[in-house]
Design a protein around this motif. Structure first.
Motif, PDB file in Angstrom:
ATOM      1  N   SER A 161     102.407  16.856 -10.897  1.00  0.00           N
ATOM      2  CA  SER A 161     102.546  16.253 -12.219  1.00  0.00           C
ATOM      3  C   SER A 161     103.266  17.216 -13.154  1.00  0.00           C
ATOM      4  CB  SER A 161     101.172  15.897 -12.798  1.00  0.00           C
ATOM      5  OG  SER A 161     100.405  17.068 -13.013  1.00  0.00           O
ATOM      6  N   VAL A 162     103.621  16.691 -14.315  1.00  0.00           N
ATOM      7  CA  VAL A 162     104.286  17.482 -15.344  1.00  0.00           C
ATOM      8  C   VAL A 162     103.598  17.182 -16.673  1.00  0.00           C
ATOM      9  CG1 VAL A 162     106.052  15.724 -15.801  1.00  0.00           C
ATOM     10  CG2 VAL A 162     106.528  18.113 -16.323  1.00  0.00           C
ATOM     11  N   GLU A 163     103.503  18.180 -17.528  1.00  0.00           N
ATOM     12  CA  GLU A 163     102.914  17.979 -18.848  1.00  0.00           C
ATOM     13  C   GLU A 163     103.789  17.024 -19.659  1.00  0.00           C
ATOM     14  OE1 GLU A 163      99.993  19.216 -20.134  1.00  0.00           O
ATOM     15  OE2 GLU A 163      99.619  19.950 -18.109  1.00  0.00           O
ATOM     16  N   TYR A 164     103.166  16.028 -20.256  1.00  0.00           N
ATOM     17  CA  TYR A 164     103.892  15.038 -21.059  1.00  0.00           C
ATOM     18  C   TYR A 164     104.664  15.716 -22.187  1.00  0.00           C
ATOM     19  CZ  TYR A 164     104.749  10.873 -23.867  1.00  0.00           C
ATOM     20  OH  TYR A 164     105.349   9.868 -24.583  1.00  0.00           O
ATOM     21  N   SER A 165     104.086  16.751 -22.761  1.00  0.00           N
ATOM     22  CA  SER A 165     104.704  17.435 -23.902  1.00  0.00           C
ATOM     23  C   SER A 165     106.024  18.117 -23.545  1.00  0.00           C
ATOM     24  CB  SER A 165     103.734  18.454 -24.500  1.00  0.00           C
ATOM     25  OG  SER A 165     103.428  19.456 -23.542  1.00  0.00           O
ATOM     26  N   THR A 166     106.290  18.326 -22.258  1.00  0.00           N
ATOM     27  CA  THR A 166     107.538  18.979 -21.848  1.00  0.00           C
ATOM     28  C   THR A 166     108.689  17.991 -21.683  1.00  0.00           C
ATOM     29  OG1 THR A 166     107.060  18.836 -19.479  1.00  0.00           O
ATOM     30  CG2 THR A 166     106.266  20.809 -20.646  1.00  0.00           C
ATOM     31  N   VAL A 173      98.348  13.109 -21.034  1.00  0.00           N
ATOM     32  CA  VAL A 173      98.454  14.560 -21.088  1.00  0.00           C
ATOM     33  C   VAL A 173      99.442  15.031 -20.029  1.00  0.00           C
ATOM     34  CG1 VAL A 173      97.183  16.716 -20.752  1.00  0.00           C
ATOM     35  CG2 VAL A 173      96.120  14.814 -21.982  1.00  0.00           C
ATOM     36  N   ALA A 174      99.382  14.415 -18.864  1.00  0.00           N
ATOM     37  CA  ALA A 174     100.285  14.745 -17.766  1.00  0.00           C
ATOM     38  C   ALA A 174     100.808  13.455 -17.149  1.00  0.00           C
ATOM     39  CB  ALA A 174      99.564  15.572 -16.709  1.00  0.00           C
ATOM     40  N   LEU A 226     109.874  17.746  -9.842  1.00  0.00           N
ATOM     41  CA  LEU A 226     108.542  17.764  -9.245  1.00  0.00           C
ATOM     42  C   LEU A 226     108.625  17.852  -7.724  1.00  0.00           C
ATOM     43  CD1 LEU A 226     106.512  15.209 -11.395  1.00  0.00           C
ATOM     44  CD2 LEU A 226     106.493  17.708 -11.508  1.00  0.00           C
ATOM     45  N   THR A 281     102.168  11.895 -13.563  1.00  0.00           N
ATOM     46  CA  THR A 281     102.176  12.159 -12.127  1.00  0.00           C
ATOM     47  C   THR A 281     103.491  11.717 -11.500  1.00  0.00           C
ATOM     48  OG1 THR A 281     101.275  10.008 -11.495  1.00  0.00           O
ATOM     49  CG2 THR A 281      99.678  11.767 -12.017  1.00  0.00           C
TER      50      THR A 281
END
Length: 74
Positions: free
Chosen positions: A55-60, A6-7, A48, A9
Motif C-alpha cells: 500500500s501507499v500513504e494517501y497523503s503522498t 489513510v492508505a 508499489l 492498497t
C-alpha cells in the motif's frame, strides 16, 4: 460523505485503474493508451509493484491521483 483513506492498497489501485479503463477506453484499437486518470494511478501502481509494498500513504498522492481514486472509492 467521502472519507479519504489513510492508505491505498494495490488492490484498490488496480480496481480504480480498471474502472477508468472501462469508463474511458483507448480510442485507437492498435495502441493501448490509458486515459489521464488511469495513467496517474498506474504510476503509483507500478511503484508499489516495483518496491513490493502492499500500500501507499494517501497523503503522498498528488492531486490528480487523489481525484481519480476518490471518484472510484466514493
Amino acid at each position: 460523505m467521502y472519507q479519504q483513506p489513510v492508505a491505498v492498497t494495490i488492490a484498490q489501485l488496480e480496481s480504480a485503474i480498471n474502472h477508468w479503463r472501462d469508463r474511458r477506453p483507448a480510442s485507437d484499437e492498435d495502441q493501448t493508451v490509458l486515459c489521464a486518470e488511469a495513467r496517474a494511478l498506474a504510476d503509483v501502481y507500478g511503484f508499489l509493484i516495483f518496491s513490493g509494498a502492499p500500500s501507499v500513504e494517501y497523503s503522498t498522492l498528488n492531486a490528480m491521483q487523489r481525484e481519480a481514486l476518490a471518484a472510484v472509492l466514493r
